[in-house]
Design an enzyme around this catalytic site. Structure first.
Site, PDB file in Angstrom:
ATOM      1  N   SER A  91      47.509  40.307  37.312  1.00 53.05           N
ATOM      2  CA  SER A  91      48.731  39.519  37.282  1.00 53.05           C
ATOM      3  C   SER A  91      48.596  38.087  37.992  1.00 53.05           C
ATOM      4  CB  SER A  91      49.796  40.402  37.857  1.00 53.05           C
ATOM      5  OG  SER A  91      49.930  41.541  37.282  1.00 53.05           O
TER       6      SER A  91
HETATM    7  N1  SAM Z   1      47.888  46.038  39.270  1.00 52.68           N
HETATM    8  C1  SAM Z   1      46.786  45.448  38.381  1.00 52.68           C
HETATM    9  C2  SAM Z   1      45.885  44.488  39.037  1.00 52.68           C
HETATM   10  O1  SAM Z   1      46.163  44.240  40.054  1.00 52.68           O
HETATM   11  O2  SAM Z   1      44.861  44.134  38.459  1.00 52.68           O
HETATM   12  C3  SAM Z   1      47.315  44.703  37.053  1.00 52.68           C
HETATM   13  C4  SAM Z   1      47.882  45.683  36.119  1.00 52.68           C
HETATM   14  S1  SAM Z   1      48.057  45.081  34.475  1.00 52.68           S
HETATM   15  C5  SAM Z   1      49.319  43.865  34.327  1.00 52.68           C
HETATM   16  C6  SAM Z   1      49.053  46.746  34.017  1.00 52.68           C
HETATM   17  C7  SAM Z   1      48.086  48.029  34.135  1.00 52.68           C
HETATM   18  O3  SAM Z   1      48.994  48.964  33.716  1.00 52.68           O
HETATM   19  C8  SAM Z   1      46.902  47.941  33.093  1.00 52.68           C
HETATM   20  O4  SAM Z   1      45.729  48.358  33.458  1.00 52.68           O
HETATM   21  C9  SAM Z   1      47.550  49.171  32.176  1.00 52.68           C
HETATM   22  O5  SAM Z   1      46.338  49.864  31.455  1.00 52.68           O
HETATM   23  C10 SAM Z   1      48.214  50.011  33.111  1.00 52.68           C
HETATM   24  N2  SAM Z   1      49.072  51.082  32.515  1.00 52.68           N
HETATM   25  C11 SAM Z   1      49.872  50.814  31.290  1.00 52.68           C
HETATM   26  N3  SAM Z   1      50.774  51.929  31.272  1.00 52.68           N
HETATM   27  C12 SAM Z   1      50.429  52.871  32.161  1.00 52.68           C
HETATM   28  C13 SAM Z   1      50.864  54.313  32.580  1.00 52.68           C
HETATM   29  N4  SAM Z   1      51.667  54.826  31.896  1.00 52.68           N
HETATM   30  N5  SAM Z   1      50.326  54.649  33.754  1.00 52.68           N
HETATM   31  C14 SAM Z   1      49.414  53.919  34.474  1.00 52.68           C
HETATM   32  N6  SAM Z   1      48.836  52.866  34.264  1.00 52.68           N
HETATM   33  C15 SAM Z   1      49.309  52.265  33.167  1.00 52.68           C
END
Ligand code: SAM
Length: 241
Positions: A91
């Site tokens: 992000s």
């Molecule tokens: N917090 C992360 C970082 O610091 O790099 C960035 C997150 S990215 C915007 C969103 C993440 O949420 C992705 O890696 C995606 O695979 C994960 N995601 C999506 N749906 C999810 C779920 N139901 N449970 C866990 N993770 C999930």
């Protein structure tokens, strides 16, 4: 279109002129200045006039270049999201700082993150909280982030691969919860795992429509309030629910 062109140019220069450690430190300092400026510029609707010292300190300390693919390390301190593979992103630093600030974490708090991604947000949380639990649904990303966080010495972070919609009941309740992917609604299991007096920060909306960052507060009597903070653009919360 213009944005893609700009990223293309940045990627080209990123490949051409890798930064070294002093360059990274200076770039990180500049990134924090930009995050502070964005916080001031958005304060009238976010309700956050300034970031707390603990958040500024964490943003200035955690080395974002260690959380992005090596080929993009020269771009790590741009105040923007970057690709981390598997169609996912790390992000924007301003959004990471704002979401962390909204959680009002105190030393010793137990926090839950949904969407480990690169592990960067988990590292920021770990600088402030007592214990961080982070769940990622894409196995290779979750495993890589776990290795990265261990290598960097974050002993107060535990990760798990799975669907974060259901939370981490064995480690509940949490003082604060952060969801870093956009959901259509607040997942009831997460609300249940939030302590009375706890705060959840979550983007709500669909991928191609307006999404809003929401602050959800569970009062001491168990009642729940919601406040809309900012329009945002997150990848979707996936999984079957
Ligand atoms: N917090 C992360 C970082 O610091 O790099 C960035 C997150 S990215 C915007 C969103 C993440 O949420 C992705 O890696 C995606 O695979 C994960 N995601 C999506 N749906 C999810 C779920 N139901 N449970 C866990 N993770 C999930």
């Amino acid at each position: 279109m213009k944005r893609h062109f700009a990223l293309g140019v940045l990627l080209f220069f990123g490949f051409s002129f890798p930064l070294h450690s002093e360059g990274f430190d200076a770039a990180r300092h500049k990134m924090v200045e930009e995050v502070l400026a964005d916080t001031g510029a958005t304060s009238s609707y976010s309700g956050i006039p300034a970031l707390s010292p603990s958040v500024i300190k964490a943003m200035g300390k955690v080395e974002r270049h260690r959380f992005v693919p090596t080929a993009l390390s020269a771009l790590a301190y741009l105040n923007r999201p970057l690709p981390i593979g598997h169609g996912q992103t790390i992000s924007q630093p301003f959004v990471v700082a704002l979401m962390t600030d909204l959680m009002k974490i105190k030393a010793g708090d137990r926090v839950l993150e949904i969407g480990t991604g690169s592990g960067y947000q988990a590292a920021i949380l770990a600088e402030i909280a007592g214990a961080v639990y982070s769940i990622e649904i894409i196995e290779p990303l979750g495993k890589e982030a776990d290795t990265r966080l261990k290598t960097l010495g974050y002993r107060n972070v535990q990760t798990r691969v799975g669907d974060g919609y259901y939370g981490w009941s064995e480690a509940a309740p949490f003082d604060a919860i952060i969801v870093t992917a956009a959901a259509s609604h607040v997942p009831p299991p997460l609300l249940k795992q939030l302590k009375p007096g706890g705060r959840m920060v979550i983007p709500l909306g669909t991928q191609f429509m307006t999404q809003y960052l929401m602050l959800v507060e569970k009062k001491q009597d168990g009642s729940v309030t919601n406040r809309q903070i900012l329009p945002v653009a997150f990848v979707p919360l996936t999984g079957e629910h």
